[in-house]
Design an enzyme around this catalytic site. Sequence first.
Site, PDB file in Angstrom:
ATOM      1  CD  GLU A 258      -5.829   0.953   2.086  1.00 18.10           C
ATOM      2  OE1 GLU A 258      -5.650  -0.152   2.655  1.00 18.10           O
ATOM      3  OE2 GLU A 258      -6.544   0.821   0.850  1.00 18.10           O
TER       4      GLU A 258
ATOM      5  NE  ARG B  71      -2.477  -1.546  -1.075  1.00 17.87           N
ATOM      6  CZ  ARG B  71      -2.539  -2.995  -1.065  1.00 17.87           C
ATOM      7  NH1 ARG B  71      -3.288  -3.541  -0.014  1.00 17.87           N
ATOM      8  NH2 ARG B  71      -2.094  -3.640  -1.998  1.00 17.87           N
TER       9      ARG B  71
ATOM     10  CB  SER C  42      -9.228  -1.230   3.864  1.00 19.00           C
ATOM     11  OG  SER C  42      -9.537  -2.424   3.459  1.00 19.00           O
TER      12      SER C  42
HETATM   13  C1  LIG Z   1     -15.486   0.474  -1.764  1.00 22.99           C
HETATM   14  C2  LIG Z   1     -14.123   0.806  -2.028  1.00 22.99           C
HETATM   15  C3  LIG Z   1     -13.202  -0.595  -2.025  1.00 22.99           C
HETATM   16  C4  LIG Z   1     -11.718  -0.341  -2.245  1.00 22.99           C
HETATM   17  N1  LIG Z   1     -10.907  -1.368  -2.282  1.00 22.99           N
HETATM   18  C5  LIG Z   1      -9.670  -1.291  -2.274  1.00 22.99           C
HETATM   19  C6  LIG Z   1      -8.801  -2.519  -2.780  1.00 22.99           C
HETATM   20  O1  LIG Z   1      -9.309  -3.499  -2.563  1.00 22.99           O
HETATM   21  N2  LIG Z   1      -7.657  -2.252  -2.755  1.00 22.99           N
HETATM   22  C7  LIG Z   1      -6.967  -1.051  -2.634  1.00 22.99           C
HETATM   23  O2  LIG Z   1      -5.821  -0.866  -2.695  1.00 22.99           O
HETATM   24  N3  LIG Z   1      -7.843   0.039  -2.786  1.00 22.99           N
HETATM   25  C8  LIG Z   1      -9.148   0.087  -2.625  1.00 22.99           C
HETATM   26  N4  LIG Z   1      -9.979   1.148  -2.325  1.00 22.99           N
HETATM   27  C9  LIG Z   1      -9.277   2.455  -2.389  1.00 22.99           C
HETATM   28  C10 LIG Z   1      -9.208   3.096  -3.960  1.00 22.99           C
HETATM   29  O3  LIG Z   1     -10.293   2.697  -4.558  1.00 22.99           O
HETATM   30  C11 LIG Z   1      -7.724   3.034  -4.474  1.00 22.99           C
HETATM   31  O4  LIG Z   1      -6.776   3.417  -3.749  1.00 22.99           O
HETATM   32  C12 LIG Z   1      -7.916   3.934  -6.002  1.00 22.99           C
HETATM   33  O5  LIG Z   1      -6.722   3.481  -6.594  1.00 22.99           O
HETATM   34  C13 LIG Z   1      -8.028   5.308  -5.534  1.00 22.99           C
HETATM   35  O6  LIG Z   1      -8.129   5.803  -6.859  1.00 22.99           O
HETATM   36  P1  LIG Z   1      -8.866   7.273  -6.971  1.00 22.99           P
HETATM   37  O7  LIG Z   1      -8.870   7.475  -8.463  1.00 22.99           O
HETATM   38  O8  LIG Z   1     -10.274   7.286  -6.586  1.00 22.99           O
HETATM   39  O9  LIG Z   1      -7.998   8.139  -6.394  1.00 22.99           O
HETATM   40  P2  LIG Z   1      -8.243   9.606  -5.482  1.00 22.99           P
HETATM   41  O10 LIG Z   1      -9.127   8.962  -4.332  1.00 22.99           O
HETATM   42  O11 LIG Z   1      -8.883  10.616  -6.348  1.00 22.99           O
HETATM   43  O12 LIG Z   1      -6.940   9.962  -4.923  1.00 22.99           O
HETATM   44  C14 LIG Z   1      -6.018   9.156  -3.985  1.00 22.99           C
HETATM   45  C15 LIG Z   1      -4.612   9.822  -3.857  1.00 22.99           C
HETATM   46  O13 LIG Z   1      -3.777   9.594  -5.083  1.00 22.99           O
HETATM   47  C16 LIG Z   1      -3.656  10.966  -5.685  1.00 22.99           C
HETATM   48  N5  LIG Z   1      -3.776  10.968  -6.957  1.00 22.99           N
HETATM   49  C17 LIG Z   1      -5.237  10.569  -7.693  1.00 22.99           C
HETATM   50  N6  LIG Z   1      -4.692  10.522  -8.883  1.00 22.99           N
HETATM   51  C18 LIG Z   1      -3.623  10.930  -9.208  1.00 22.99           C
HETATM   52  C19 LIG Z   1      -2.508  11.242 -10.535  1.00 22.99           C
HETATM   53  N7  LIG Z   1      -3.024  11.018 -11.539  1.00 22.99           N
HETATM   54  N8  LIG Z   1      -1.480  11.767 -10.177  1.00 22.99           N
HETATM   55  C20 LIG Z   1      -1.059  11.785  -8.848  1.00 22.99           C
HETATM   56  N9  LIG Z   1      -1.598  11.660  -7.902  1.00 22.99           N
HETATM   57  C21 LIG Z   1      -2.858  11.267  -7.998  1.00 22.99           C
HETATM   58  C22 LIG Z   1      -4.670  11.780  -5.003  1.00 22.99           C
HETATM   59  O14 LIG Z   1      -3.751  13.074  -4.995  1.00 22.99           O
HETATM   60  C23 LIG Z   1      -4.540  11.320  -3.599  1.00 22.99           C
HETATM   61  O15 LIG Z   1      -3.543  11.659  -2.878  1.00 22.99           O
HETATM   62  C24 LIG Z   1     -11.229   0.975  -2.118  1.00 22.99           C
HETATM   63  C25 LIG Z   1     -12.050   1.980  -2.083  1.00 22.99           C
HETATM   64  C26 LIG Z   1     -13.509   1.865  -2.009  1.00 22.99           C
HETATM   65  C27 LIG Z   1     -14.327   3.107  -1.864  1.00 22.99           C
END
Ligand SMILES: Cc1cc2nc3c(=O)[nH]c(=O)nc-3n(C[C@H](O)[C@H](O)[C@H](O)COP(=O)(O)OP(=O)(O)OC[C@H]3O[C@@H](n4cnc5c(N)ncnc54)[C@H](O)[C@@H]3O)c2cc1C
Length: 344
Positions: free
Chosen positions: A336, A157, A234
């Site tokens: 996380e 992570r 999580s």
């Molecule tokens: C129901 C649910 C289940 C989930 N299950 C998992 C799982 O099984 N495994 C897991 O690892 N995660 C899980 N997650 C967490 C999440 O979905 C992941 O971490 C996902 O990759 C985040 O993507 P996002 O586009 O929503 O990021 P955001 O929430 O938009 O951003 C997250 C972080 O990344 C940065 N960021 C985003 N895009 C960029 C970019 N292009 N360049 C630089 N920085 C960037 C943001 O600034 C922030 O710091 C879950 C979340 C939910 C709500």
Amino acid sequence: MARYTTLRLGGAARRLETATSAEQIVQKVQEAQGRDEPVLVLAGGSNVVIGDQGFPGTVVLVRSRGFRVVAEDADTVTVRVEAGEPWDDLVAATVANGWSGLECLSGIPGSAGATPIQNVGAYGQEVAETITGVQVYDRTAGSVGRIAAADCGFAYRGSIFKYSDRWVVLSVDFRLTRSPHSTPVRYAELARALDVEVGGRVPLADARATVLRLRAGKGMVLDAADPDTWSVGSFFTNPVLEREAYELLRERAADLGEPPSWPGAGDVVKVSAAWLIDKAGFAKGHPGPEGVAISTKHTLALTNHSGTATAAALVALAREIRDGVHDRFGVTLHPEPVLINCVI
Ligand SMILES: Cc1cc2nc3c(=O)[nH]c(=O)nc-3n(C[C@H](O)[C@H](O)[C@H](O)COP(=O)(O)OP(=O)(O)OC[C@H]3O[C@@H](n4cnc5c(N)ncnc54)[C@H](O)[C@@H]3O)c2cc1C
């Protein structure tokens, strides 16, 4: 920002910009820097907790789309995926195309560009296994470049990108194997559900369908009608303990049986955060203020169950759990998601 986060939390941003291509992402970030404003790059909003004060600068919404094959041979394809591509659309397409390597990551919300940030993983796969490189805008150098996977600092992570706003991910390269079958199934629960031994392979579509079913049963697939999914998935990572700390935990948990654990690299042990939380007295559904609660389906997911809570309420619940686990077991849980303008 509440409408841009899966937790449905977060006060206003000073300015909101939408970028639909890599060039626009760079341009919007540069413009904000030129105004001397802080910048938050946000995609799916599924791994952030934004405080009630919002964000005192520009939020750049990453909405670039698409992927293309940039290299291939008889056994593999390398796909370059734009940062804003919805992750699960990509996974579905790779499964449909007979490209193996991402199938166990089905159903994870958010964007492809965010997957390197915390080395997204689930059900025995993580993106570090298939990413070959990441195209980035380096805000310090003011230039676009490529970081090879070996230099991304991928860990459990984590990566060099997490907690750093130096790099903006523009696109990500994944090398996938041409195969109708999944990679060896490593996760015991998934193997059981698929009726194979751990290490067995199954048709890609079966792996995807089963992961989606297991995830949905835990509230881990976004569902606008199900408040158990109004979360960041999580909330706490599984603690990774030095051997000595692990033995102390075993002593303190002696009356509860053996804490579920997995050997880590070196002499460390990863323990189950969900087990610690549950055994410290925080059951599924445990309520916090303003209708925030632990999900009724998964001990690790903190939810804005009422849909009307504040980030302060969610943080209060997270603190109560972290402190309760520490008091009972002497183990500190770490969040996380990325916390923006709020602290636990
Ligand atoms: C129901 C649910 C289940 C989930 N299950 C998992 C799982 O099984 N495994 C897991 O690892 N995660 C899980 N997650 C967490 C999440 O979905 C992941 O971490 C996902 O990759 C985040 O993507 P996002 O586009 O929503 O990021 P955001 O929430 O938009 O951003 C997250 C972080 O990344 C940065 N960021 C985003 N895009 C960029 C970019 N292009 N360049 C630089 N920085 C960037 C943001 O600034 C922030 O710091 C879950 C979340 C939910 C709500």
